[in-house]
Design an enzyme around this catalytic site. Structure first.
Site, PDB file in Angstrom:
ATOM      1  N   ASP A  78       0.841  -1.200   0.000  1.00 61.46           N
ATOM      2  CA  ASP A  78       0.000   0.000   0.000  1.00 61.46           C
ATOM      3  C   ASP A  78       0.878   1.252   0.000  1.00 61.46           C
ATOM      4  OD1 ASP A  78      -2.218  -1.571   0.097  1.00 61.46           O
ATOM      5  OD2 ASP A  78      -2.649  -1.233   2.213  1.00 61.46           O
ATOM      6  N   PRO A  79       0.389   2.368  -0.520  1.00 67.03           N
ATOM      7  CA  PRO A  79       1.186   3.602  -0.518  1.00 67.03           C
ATOM      8  C   PRO A  79       1.674   4.007   0.866  1.00 67.03           C
ATOM      9  CG  PRO A  79      -0.678   3.846  -1.991  1.00 67.03           C
ATOM     10  CD  PRO A  79      -0.870   2.530  -1.278  1.00 67.03           C
TER      11      PRO A  79
END
Length: 404
Positions: A78-79
């Site tokens: 995930d970012p």
């Protein structure tokens, strides 16, 4: 051919927060293609394509003459997450599947007392709950049910598909999927608290934004699904999955068609307000029009018998106070397909409260660990080829020696 050495294989990269896994691949491409380090690879690829009749068509002619360094990754982050991102260079891309199936080690910070639509601090608050009863001992007791084989439900904000549409797309539109979200069998090999943060002793916080009222009802309904189910065997996993699906069907009081019609006026507005670039962690972006309201009210005295689906409502007078929730740093080693965000959400339910994931680090994937000598630092790419090239060459040569 210039006779330059061809470098390819598996390259672990230290992904920082705020960039997507796809961003990492694009940045590697931008630095590798014009570099001296990969000229041998590019010349060899051009020569190979010139001998391949599939590359002789006019449509592919440009790609034949100007190839890119072939790069892929072995499992997204995930970012907001940091840590080990496995990438494959050239022939290394053919070996990426083993990293999708291997075990992974994560370190995460879980903050209690609130839950969001995305199960992490990047989302918007759906509900708050009392957290004064949450202690390290209570959490450690609850964690026992999450070790071993369990059935885990993906977050409602994930890239899982239902009838050809990703879950986060349903969530962004404020509607439930037309069928139950299936749980998957995963395994937790190690799960323990490495640090406990008492209320007021840390700086981990809940998000400030809450979901608008018109979207909160659907989000609450989806968040109230059963938490992780422990299983002992594959047969038991299948039986648990069947029981979960049956319960989901029972709980659906409104048909998908009616739900779609009722939310038709919300969809267009929500879709225009919400945008995010990474499919692994897309979160809604809209302003809160009214304060969070929790419909259930319970006695705030909660013991070890706290039910996972029965969060305690914060009394109205406490909602005005600055939240000072407890938090925990947890380390885990898990099988493929495991969602750390789901663990945070389910653990909050298991202790009779709510919880969300505030930080996430993937410290190990397969045999690759988050140690400076074993990984390419993302920031080194901007420092120039003279900085990143020696480490890239060493890591790729080490892989080539093990995989002749």
């Amino acid at each position: 051919m210039s006779g330059q050495k061809i470098y390819e294989g598996i390259l672990p990269v230290h992904k920082p927060e705020g960039v997507t896994s796809a961003d990492v691949i694009r940045k590697l491409q931008r630095h590798f293609k014009p570099s001296d380090t990969f000229q041998g690879y590019l010349e060899n690829e051009t020569s190979r394509r010139s001998r391949d009749s599939n590359w002789q068509t006019r449509k592919k002619r440009r790609k034949l003459l100007h190839p890119d360094v072939k790069i892929g990754h072995g499992g997204t982050l995930d970012p907001m997450a940091t840590g080990v991102l496995i990438t494959g260079i050239g022939v290394g891309t053919k070996h990426l599947s083993k990293f999708l199936e291997c075990s992974k080690t994560y370190e995460t910070i879980i903050v209690f007392g609130a839950e969001t639509d995305s199960y992490d601090r990047m989302g918007k608050i759906v509900r708050k709950a009392d957290y004064e009863h949450v202690t390290r001992e209570l959490v450690e007791e609850a964690m026992k049910k999450f070790r071993g084989k369990i059935m885990q439900r993906p977050p409602i904000f994930s890239a899982k598909r239902i009838q050809g549409k990703r879950l986060y797309e349903y969530a962004r539109e404020g509607i439930e999927p037309p069928m139950a979200i299936k749980s998957s069998a995963v395994e937790v090999y190690d799960l323990r608290i490495v640090e406990w943060y008492e209320p007021g002793t840390h700086e981990y916080k809940w998000p400030e934004e809450e979901l608008p009222a018109e979207e909160k009802e659907v989000a609450e309904r989806m968040l109230d699904k059963e938490a992780a189910i422990p299983v002992a065997s594959e047969a038991e996993a299948e039986a648990a999955q069947a029981n979960t699906a049956a319960e989901d069907t029972k709980k659906r009081k409104v048909s998908p068609d009616i739900l779609n019609e009722a939310s038709e006026g919300v969809k267009d507005d929500a879709a225009t307000k919400r945008q995010k670039t990474d499919t692994q962690n897309l979160n809604p972006e809209s302003t809160t029009e009214e304060p969070n309201v929790v419909k259930k009210e319970h006695n705030t005295a909660k013991t070890d018998e706290a039910k996972e689906s029965d969060p305690i409502t914060i009394p109205a007078e406490k909602e005005e106070e600055a939240p000072r929730p407890p938090a925990a740093k947890i380390i885990m080693t898990v099988s493929s397909g495991f969602y750390v965000r789901s663990l945070a959400h389910d653990l909050g339910k298991a202790v009779g409260s709510c919880a969300l994931m505030s930080e996430l680090v993937r410290s190990k994937q397969g045999d690759y660990t988050l140690e400076p000598e074993n990984i390419l630092e993302y920031k080194d790419l901007d420092a120039g080829e003279e900085v990143w090239s020696p480490k890239v060459i060493r890591l790729l040569e080490a892989w080539q020696e093990k995989n002749p």
